[in-house]
Design an enzyme around this catalytic site. Structure first.
Site, PDB file in Angstrom:
ATOM      1  N   ASP A  96       0.821  -1.206   0.000  1.00  0.00           N
ATOM      2  CA  ASP A  96       0.000   0.000   0.000  1.00  0.00           C
ATOM      3  C   ASP A  96       0.861   1.265   0.000  1.00  0.00           C
ATOM      4  O   ASP A  96       1.915   1.314   0.620  1.00  0.00           O
ATOM      5  CB  ASP A  96      -0.896  -0.013   1.245  1.00  0.00           C
ATOM      6  CG  ASP A  96      -1.787   1.203   1.332  1.00  0.00           C
ATOM      7  OD1 ASP A  96      -2.640   1.369   0.441  1.00  0.00           O
ATOM      8  OD2 ASP A  96      -1.633   2.003   2.280  1.00  0.00           O
ATOM      9  N   GLU A 138       1.210  -0.523  -5.122  1.00  0.00           N
ATOM     10  CA  GLU A 138       0.271   0.563  -5.391  1.00  0.00           C
ATOM     11  C   GLU A 138       1.105   1.847  -5.435  1.00  0.00           C
ATOM     12  O   GLU A 138       1.405   2.431  -4.397  1.00  0.00           O
ATOM     13  CB  GLU A 138      -0.807   0.668  -4.313  1.00  0.00           C
ATOM     14  CG  GLU A 138      -1.853   1.722  -4.657  1.00  0.00           C
ATOM     15  CD  GLU A 138      -2.437   2.447  -3.460  1.00  0.00           C
ATOM     16  OE1 GLU A 138      -3.484   3.085  -3.612  1.00  0.00           O
ATOM     17  OE2 GLU A 138      -1.833   2.411  -2.365  1.00  0.00           O
TER      18      GLU A 138
END
Length: 736
Positions: free
Chosen positions: A419, A472
C-alpha cells in the site's frame, strides 16, 4: 544469636546485596535483576534469591523435585534469599505459602538466556531473516522446563518487564534481561503456555513509565477494544497445498492469467446479527464463490490486527497477527490452504507505509522515536494522522522485511500488495514547502525507503519463489516492477492507476462528448508496457462520496448497465492483469461501507445478475484463451486495429501470443448500433464471437453477429464487416 539469625547474617554477608538493591528489586527500578535474583555465587556456596509477592515462606527445589532448603524472607514485600545445596547453577522452583494456601513458582531468573551470540550478530547487523522466530513470545522448552520466551527490541529503555494475567500485570515481577549489544530485552518465563494475554511495561531512559505496549512481534492479539498481545499461537496447521505452491514456483506470473477479487473480509458478508464471519465461515462461502466466478486470486484488504474498524486495516498495530475479529490464527491458515486446494491464490494488502499513534502500539515505543523519525517532517504523515517508519534504521528495516517473509512462510500467502508506495518514495509526499527535509543530494527522493523496498523484494523473491509483490504506486517512478539488479524496485507488478483514472473519467462523460476525449483511452497504450501492470478497479474508487462503478457511468439506468458491461469487456481484453473490488462484479449500486455487507439481494434483479454472468464469462475466457493473458506485459502481444475512430468512439485491437489463435477486441462506447462496420483483422478466416457484452443473457439488447464473422482479403488486408452493438464490447477469436 539463634541459628536462624546466624544463618541470615551469613547470607547477608556472603550475598553482598545491599538494602538499596533489594529496594530496587521490590520497586522494579533495578537495572540488572539477573545480577541479583536467581542462583548467585557467594564465596564457597551458591545462593538463591527471589521476589515473590504475597508469599510468607519459600521452599526451594530442583526442577526434578529434590528439596534444597528454605529461603528466608528478608522483608514484608516478598524478597527471599538463602543458600541452596547444589554445586552448579541450575533452574529452581519454589513452593510458596501464605495463610491462604500454597502455590508453585519456577524461578525465571535461574535460567540462562535463550538468544545467542549469532542472534546478536545478525540482529545487530540488521540481516536476521528469522527474526520472527527470535523476537516476540514463543512457547519453548528451555533447560528442562516448558514456558514462554519473550524478547523485544527497546534499546533506549531503562527497564522492560513482561506483564500479563500470569503476574497480576505487575511490572515489578518480570523485569527482563538486556542484551546491550543489540538493545533486545529477553526473559524465559516457565509454566505459562500459549493463549496468555501480555504486554510490555517500559520505563524510558528518563524514568517515565510508557503506556503498556503490545508486542510488535505478537502472532495473536486480543479482540478489540482490548489491546493485549497473546502468547505464541503459531498456526499448528498441516498444509496440503504443495501442488499449488509448486505450480506457481515454476510459473512466470507475467504470462499467467491473474484475475483478482479484492475483498474486505469484514463486509463481504456478515452474520445475521451483523458480526464478522470467521475464517472458516469465509472459507465455506467465499472460496466456492470466487472459484465459481473464475477469479484466480482473492486479495484481502489488510487483515493484520488493527484497533479501528473504519481504518479498514490500513492502520495496523499488529503486523504479525491476523486480526482477532475473524477468530484464531489457525483459521486463516485453514482458509489459505483451502483456497489453494481449490486453485485459488491469496494476496494480502500489506502496509509498511505508516502506522497509527495508538498508545499501545509502536509510537514512542521505548520512550523515544524508535520505529518512527523524531522529526515530524520525516516521521509524521499529514494525510492519515499517522507515523512513518524510519527506513534508515536497520532494525526497523529488518522488522518490516521479516514481516513480509513471515506471511509467506507461516501462512503460505501468494502475494503482497504493498500500500501507498508513493508516500514512501518521496520525502515531500503531500507536504508543502518547508514541511519536508531534502535528501543528502537536495532532492525529494527517499533513498532509505527505496533501499527498504528493494531489500524486501529481494528477500521475498529470493526465499519464496512463486510469490508476487504488487506496488500501489501512483506516480511515474521508473522501474517499479523491474529487478533490483537492473536498478528497479524489484516488484513483480504495479497497479496501473492511470488506466483506472482515465477510463473512469472518460466513461463519466456523455457519449456524445466522448469523441472529443478519445485520447483518454488511447493514451494508456503509450505506457502500457513500461511496467508489469495490474488494472485495478479497487475499493478506493467506490468510497468517500465517489459512488459505485455503476453510478459513475453516464446516462440512464439502461445506459449505465450497458456501459459498465462494455467497460468490463474492454478491461478484460486490455493488456494487464485484472482486479475488481467485491460487489462490482454484480454492479453494486451503493457506495461501499465497511459497516454493512454487500447488497446480495440485487442478484434477484436480471440486470445485476447479467453483470455477474458477464464477469464470470470474462474470467473464464481470459483464463482459457492464451492470447488474452500470455503476453499481458509484453508489447508483442498487442496490435491496434482501430485506434483513431474518435467520431464513432470505437476502439479495436488484437491480442496475440505465440502458438495460439489471435483475438480481436472491439468496443463501441456510444449507444448507436454500427452496422456493416469494417474492422481490420490480423488474418482472414472465421472469427468466433466468444464474448458479446450486449447479449440478452447479460441484460443487453441482443445485437450481434450470430456468433461469428468471416474475415476476407479486401485489398487492404484481412477485414470483416460486422455489426457493433451499442455500448458494448465484442471479443472474437480466430478459429483454427
Amino acid at each position: 544469636m539463634t541459628v536462624s539469625e546466624a544463618r541470615k547474617a551469613s547470607v547477608a554477608e556472603d550475598a553482598r546485596v545491599s538494602p538499596s538493591e533489594v529496594d530496587a528489586i521490590i520497586s522494579g527500578s533495578h537495572g540488572d535483576p539477573f545480577r541479583v535474583l536467581g542462583v548467585q555465587e557467594a564465596s564457597d556456596r551458591l545462593l538463591a534469591r527471589a521476589f515473590v509477592p504475597h508469599a510468607e515462606t519459600l521452599d526451594v527445589f530442583t526442577l526434578a523435585g529434590e528439596p534444597l532448603g528454605e529461603l528466608q524472607r528478608t522483608n514484608d514485600s516478598g524478597f527471599f534469599e538463602g543458600p541452596v545445596t547444589i554445586k552448579t547453577r541450575q533452574p529452581l522452583k519454589y513452593r510458596a505459602r501464605n495463610a491462604g494456601g500454597e502455590w508453585w513458582v519456577t524461578d525465571p531468573y535461574s535460567f540462562g538466556p535463550v538468544l545467542g551470540p549469532m542472534d546478536d550478530y545478525y540482529i545487530g547487523e540488521g540481516s536476521h531473516l528469522r527474526l520472527f522466530d527470535k523476537l516476540g513470545a514463543h512457547v519453548i522448552e528451555h533447560e528442562g522446563a516448558k514456558g514462554v520466551h519473550f524478547a523485544v527490541w527497546a534499546p533506549n529503555a531503562r527497564r522492560v518487564s513482561v506483564v500479563g494475567d500470569f503476574n497480576e500485570w505487575d511490572g515489578r515481577r518480570l523485569p527482563m534481561r538486556l542484551r546491550r549489544d543489540t538493545g533486545v530485552w529477553e526473559i524465559f518465563v516457565p509454566d505459562i503456555e500459549a493463549g496468555r494475554a501480555y504486554k510490555y511495561e517500559i520505563i524510558g531512559a528518563d524514568g517515565a513509565r510508557q503506556p503498556l505496549k503490545a508486542d510488535p512481534f505478537a502472532f495473536r492479539s486480543e479482540l478489540r477494544p482490548k489491546t493485549a498481545s497473546v502468547t505464541d499461537w503459531q498456526p499448528a496447521h498441516e498444509w496440503a497445498d504443495q501442488g499449488h505452491r509448486e505450480y506457481w514456483q515454476k510459473a512466470d506470473a507475467r504470462r499467467q492469467p491473474i484475475s483478482i477479487l479484492e475483498v474486505h473480509a469484514g463486509s463481504w458478508q456478515k452474520r445475521e446479527d451483523g458480526s464478522f464471519l470467521s475464517w472458516d465461515e469465509l472459507a465455506d462461502r467465499l472460496i466456492p464463490y470466487a472459484v465459481d466466478m473464475g477469479f484466480t486470486h482473492v486479495e484481502f484488504l489488510p487483515i493484520s490486527e488493527h484497533p479501528y474498524d473504519p481504518s479498514w486495516g490500513y492502520q495496523t498495530t499488529g503486523l504479525y497477527a491476523p486480526s482477532a475479529r475473524f477468530g484464531e490464527p489457525e483459521g486463516f491458515a485453514r482458509f489459505v490452504d483451502g483456497a489453494h486446494l481449490a486453485g485459488l491464490g491469496v494476496i494480502l494488502d500489506w502496509v509498511p507505509a505508516h502506522f497509527p499513534t495508538d498508545a499501545h502500539g509502536l509510537a514512542h515505543f521505548d520512550g523515544t522515536a524508535l520505529y518512527e523519525h523524531a522529526d515530524p517532517r520525516q516521521g509524521y504523515h499529514p494525510d492519515w494522522n499517522t507515523l512513518i517508519y524510519n527506513f534508515g534504521r536497520k532494525e526497523v528495516l529488518s522488522f518490516l522485511v521479516n514481516n513480509a517473509l513471515f506471511w509467506a512462510e507461516k501462512y503460505h500467502v501468494d502475494g503482497l500488495r504493498v500500500d501507498a508506495v508513493a508516500s514512501m518514495l518521496y520525502r515531500d509526499y503531500s507536504r508543502k514547502e518547508g514541511e519536508w527535509i531534502p535528501n543528502e543530494q537536495g532532492g525529494r527522493e527517499n533513498w532509505e525507503a527505496v533501499r527498504f523496498l528493494q531489500d524486501m523484494n529481494k528477500a521475498v523473491y529470493g526465499t519464496h519463489p512463486g510469490i508476487m509483490t504488487i506496488a500501489e504506486e501512483s506516480t511515474s517512478w521508473p522501474k517499479v516492477s523491474a529487478p533490483v539488479h537492473e536498478g528497479g524496485l524489484g516488484f513483480g507488478f504495479k497497479w496501473n492507476m492511470g488506466f483506472m483514472h482515465d477510463t473512469l473519467q472518460y466513461l463519466a462523460r456523455d457519449p456524445a462528448h466522448r469523441k472529443y476525449h478519445h485520447d483518454e483511452i488511447t493514451f494508456g497504450l503509450v505506457y502500457a508496457y513500461s511496467e508489469n501492470f495490474v488494472l485495478p478497479l479497487s475499493h478506493d474508487e467506490v468510497v468517500h462520496g465517489k459512488g459505485s462503478l455503476l453510478a459513475k457511468m453516464s446516462g440512464d439506468d439502461w445506459q449505465k448497465f450497458a456501459t459498465l458491461r462494455a467497460y468490463y469487456g474492454f478491461m478484460w481484453g486490455y493488456p494487464g492483469k485484472k482486479l475488481l473490488f467485491m460487489g462490482q462484479e454484480f454492479a453494486q449500486r451503493a457506495e461501499w461501507s465497511e459497516s454493512r455487507p454487500l447488497d446480495w439481494w440485487l442478484l434477484d434483479a436480471p440486470a445485476h445478475e447479467g453483470v455477474r454472468r458477464l464477469v464470470r464469462d470474462l474470467n473464464f475466457a481470459y483464463r482459457e484463451v492464451p492470447a488474452l493473458h500470455a503476453r499481458d506485459c509484453e508489447p508483442e502481444g498487442f496490435q491496434w486495429l482501430i485506434g483513431d475512430d474518435s467520431q464513432n468512439s470505437i476502439f479495436a485491437w488484437a491480442r496475440m501470443a505465440p502458438d495460439t489463435a489471435p483475438v480481436a477486441v472491439i468496443t463501441n462506447f456510444t449507444p448507436v448500433v454500427r452496422e456493416n462496420y469494417r474492422v481490420p483483422l490480423p488474418k482472414k478466416g472465421k472469427w468466433r464471437e466468444i464474448v458479446n457484452t450486449d447479449a440478452e443473457s447479460y441484460g443487453g439488447s441482443g445485437v450481434g453477429n450470430n456468433g461469428a464473422v468471416e474475415a476476407v482479403e479486401d485489398g487492404n488486408g484481412a477485414a470483416a464487416w460486422l455489426t457493433v452493438p451499442p455500448l458494448a464490447t465484442l471479443i472474437l477469436e480466430l478459429e483454427a
